[in-house]
Enzyme design. Structure first.
Site, PDB file in Angstrom:
ATOM      1  N   PRO A  59       0.780  -1.230   0.000  1.00  0.00           N
ATOM      2  CA  PRO A  59       0.000   0.000   0.000  1.00  0.00           C
ATOM      3  C   PRO A  59       0.822   1.297   0.000  1.00  0.00           C
ATOM      4  CG  PRO A  59      -0.004  -0.966   2.195  1.00  0.00           C
ATOM      5  CD  PRO A  59       0.705  -1.946   1.294  1.00  0.00           C
ATOM      6  N   GLY A  60       2.103   1.284   0.357  1.00  0.00           N
ATOM      7  CA  GLY A  60       2.880   2.509   0.149  1.00  0.00           C
ATOM      8  C   GLY A  60       3.727   3.010   1.304  1.00  0.00           C
ATOM      9  N   SER A  61       3.898   2.215   2.351  1.00  0.00           N
ATOM     10  CA  SER A  61       4.644   2.760   3.491  1.00  0.00           C
ATOM     11  C   SER A  61       6.147   2.906   3.190  1.00  0.00           C
ATOM     12  CB  SER A  61       4.426   1.930   4.761  1.00  0.00           C
ATOM     13  OG  SER A  61       4.983   0.666   4.625  1.00  0.00           O
ATOM     14  N   TRP A  62       6.707   1.999   2.381  1.00  0.00           N
ATOM     15  CA  TRP A  62       8.127   2.168   2.026  1.00  0.00           C
ATOM     16  C   TRP A  62       8.297   3.450   1.199  1.00  0.00           C
ATOM     17  CZ3 TRP A  62      11.999  -2.274   0.876  1.00  0.00           C
ATOM     18  CH2 TRP A  62      12.022  -3.167   1.958  1.00  0.00           C
ATOM     19  N   ASP A  80       3.959  -1.260  -8.968  1.00  0.00           N
ATOM     20  CA  ASP A  80       3.211  -2.388  -8.393  1.00  0.00           C
ATOM     21  C   ASP A  80       2.287  -2.973  -9.451  1.00  0.00           C
ATOM     22  OD1 ASP A  80       2.879  -3.199  -5.154  1.00  0.00           O
ATOM     23  OD2 ASP A  80       1.362  -4.018  -6.494  1.00  0.00           O
ATOM     24  N   ASP A  96       3.430  -5.675 -14.121  1.00  0.00           N
ATOM     25  CA  ASP A  96       3.956  -6.904 -13.534  1.00  0.00           C
ATOM     26  C   ASP A  96       5.463  -6.921 -13.749  1.00  0.00           C
ATOM     27  OD1 ASP A  96       4.711  -9.469 -12.913  1.00  0.00           O
ATOM     28  OD2 ASP A  96       3.152 -10.448 -14.114  1.00  0.00           O
ATOM     29  N   ASP A 130      10.300  -4.753  -2.168  1.00  0.00           N
ATOM     30  CA  ASP A 130       9.607  -5.456  -1.078  1.00  0.00           C
ATOM     31  C   ASP A 130       8.549  -6.374  -1.708  1.00  0.00           C
ATOM     32  OD1 ASP A 130       9.151  -5.996   1.628  1.00  0.00           O
ATOM     33  OD2 ASP A 130       7.624  -4.458   1.832  1.00  0.00           O
ATOM     34  N   LYS A 170      13.713  -7.955  -0.805  1.00  0.00           N
ATOM     35  CA  LYS A 170      13.100  -8.993   0.047  1.00  0.00           C
ATOM     36  C   LYS A 170      13.142 -10.340  -0.667  1.00  0.00           C
ATOM     37  CE  LYS A 170       8.513  -8.980   1.228  1.00  0.00           C
ATOM     38  NZ  LYS A 170       7.606  -8.406   2.225  1.00  0.00           N
TER      39      LYS A 170
HETATM   40  C1  SAM Z   1       4.521  -6.871   1.041  1.00  0.00           C
HETATM   41  S1  SAM Z   1       3.730  -5.900  -0.159  1.00  0.00           S
HETATM   42  C2  SAM Z   1       4.744  -4.454  -0.171  1.00  0.00           C
HETATM   43  C3  SAM Z   1       4.497  -3.512   0.971  1.00  0.00           C
HETATM   44  C4  SAM Z   1       5.098  -2.152   0.732  1.00  0.00           C
HETATM   45  N1  SAM Z   1       6.547  -2.191   0.709  1.00  0.00           N
HETATM   46  C5  SAM Z   1       4.682  -1.150   1.779  1.00  0.00           C
HETATM   47  O1  SAM Z   1       5.539  -0.717   2.553  1.00  0.00           O
HETATM   48  O2  SAM Z   1       3.519  -0.769   1.805  1.00  0.00           O
HETATM   49  C6  SAM Z   1       4.232  -6.697  -1.635  1.00  0.00           C
HETATM   50  C7  SAM Z   1       3.779  -6.024  -2.904  1.00  0.00           C
HETATM   51  O3  SAM Z   1       4.422  -6.666  -4.022  1.00  0.00           O
HETATM   52  C8  SAM Z   1       3.528  -6.561  -5.116  1.00  0.00           C
HETATM   53  N2  SAM Z   1       3.881  -7.528  -6.160  1.00  0.00           N
HETATM   54  C9  SAM Z   1       3.821  -8.885  -6.082  1.00  0.00           C
HETATM   55  N3  SAM Z   1       4.161  -9.439  -7.245  1.00  0.00           N
HETATM   56  C10 SAM Z   1       4.443  -8.419  -8.103  1.00  0.00           C
HETATM   57  C11 SAM Z   1       4.841  -8.362  -9.461  1.00  0.00           C
HETATM   58  N4  SAM Z   1       5.007  -9.478 -10.179  1.00  0.00           N
HETATM   59  N5  SAM Z   1       5.056  -7.161 -10.030  1.00  0.00           N
HETATM   60  C12 SAM Z   1       4.875  -6.016  -9.308  1.00  0.00           C
HETATM   61  N6  SAM Z   1       4.495  -6.007  -8.005  1.00  0.00           N
HETATM   62  C13 SAM Z   1       4.279  -7.194  -7.409  1.00  0.00           C
HETATM   63  C14 SAM Z   1       2.177  -6.849  -4.485  1.00  0.00           C
HETATM   64  O4  SAM Z   1       1.132  -6.389  -5.306  1.00  0.00           O
HETATM   65  C15 SAM Z   1       2.278  -6.126  -3.151  1.00  0.00           C
HETATM   66  O5  SAM Z   1       1.717  -4.844  -3.237  1.00  0.00           O
END
Ligand code: SAM
Length: 214
Positions: A59-62, A80, A96, A130, A170
């Site tokens: 959602p955007g905290s990083w 994302d 993606d 992440d 990550k």
């Molecule tokens: C753990 S969350 C990230 C949290 C974020 N760092 C924060 O602080 O709010 C993981 C994110 O990776 C994204 N994600 C997963 N697979 C992806 C892909 N193939 N391409 C782009 N984003 C992807 C997901 O949609 C999700 O929003």
């Protein structure tokens, strides 16, 4: 009264909910913010004026943490697969990361967003990832998908990072992580494995923190 030591150094001893509660008070979109704050306090990869790409931002905290650290002279471009509105001041790209077209989209976004000569557009200081898929609970499978995401982030980092730049990524632990670490060590001067306090102990996530692109 709040202690003066960093929040995450005492919150971890309480409960994982402490991070969630604190994120509401600090106005972060998720408790993941504290993972990045802790990693950055230790390794200093976010500084005033830096250009940052934040992969898997929702959602955007990083992005919130990164934007605050780089200030108005820096910029944060966030990517994302989900169509989530980014924090104000962050430039979003939706796609993606496993699709090679997304890298082209990011380049296009730089061209539109930053009105600077093309040479500068290709250079950022820090790439954060992440990214994580919805885990299946099947460890081998979750690890394999995570490694695909790590590899796509690494490709992007190699394309966009300036010499001396930083890469934070990550991953979901498993058999291929050593091989991946070796590839990182060919490109960066120092590579660390970190498990920040806000990361749930039982979870198999950890972070590569790579300093000094060669
Ligand atoms: C753990 S969350 C990230 C949290 C974020 N760092 C924060 O602080 O709010 C993981 C994110 O990776 C994204 N994600 C997963 N697979 C992806 C892909 N193939 N391409 C782009 N984003 C992807 C997901 O949609 C999700 O929003």
């Amino acid at each position: 009264m709040r202690p003066t030591v960093p929040f995450w150094s005492w919150a971890a001893k309480r409960s994982k909910d402490a991070f969630r509660k604190q994120s509401k008070i600090d106005n972060y979109r998720s408790r993941a913010a504290y993972k990045l704050l802790e990693l950055n306090q230790k390794h200093r990869f976010l500084k005033k004026g830096y250009g940052v790409i934040d992969l898997g931002f929702a959602p955007g905290s990083w992005s919130q943490v990164a934007l605050k650290a780089v200030g108005t002279e820096g910029f944060v471009t966030a990517v994302d697969i989900q169509n989530v509105s980014p924090p104000q001041g962050v430039f979003p790209v939706y796609g993606d990361m496993l699709d090679p077209q997304t890298q082209t989209k990011i380049l296009e976004a730089f061209r539109q967003h930053r009105q600077e000569p093309i040479k500068r557009e290709l250079v950022v200081d820090t790439v954060l990832s992440d990214m994580l898929h919805s885990t299946t609970g099947i460890r081998i499978r979750d690890h394999a998908i995570s490694m695909d995401l790590c590899n796509s982030a690494f490709q992007l980092a190699k394309t966009f990072l300036r010499p001396g730049g930083f890469f934070v990524c990550k991953y979901y632990m498993g058999s291929e992580e050593r091989e991946f670490q070796k590839s990182l060590m060919e490109v960066f001067k120092r590579v660390y494995i970190e498990k920040p306090k806000a990361s749930i102990k039982e979870s198999r996530e950890a972070y590569f923190v790579c300093l000094g692109r060669k």
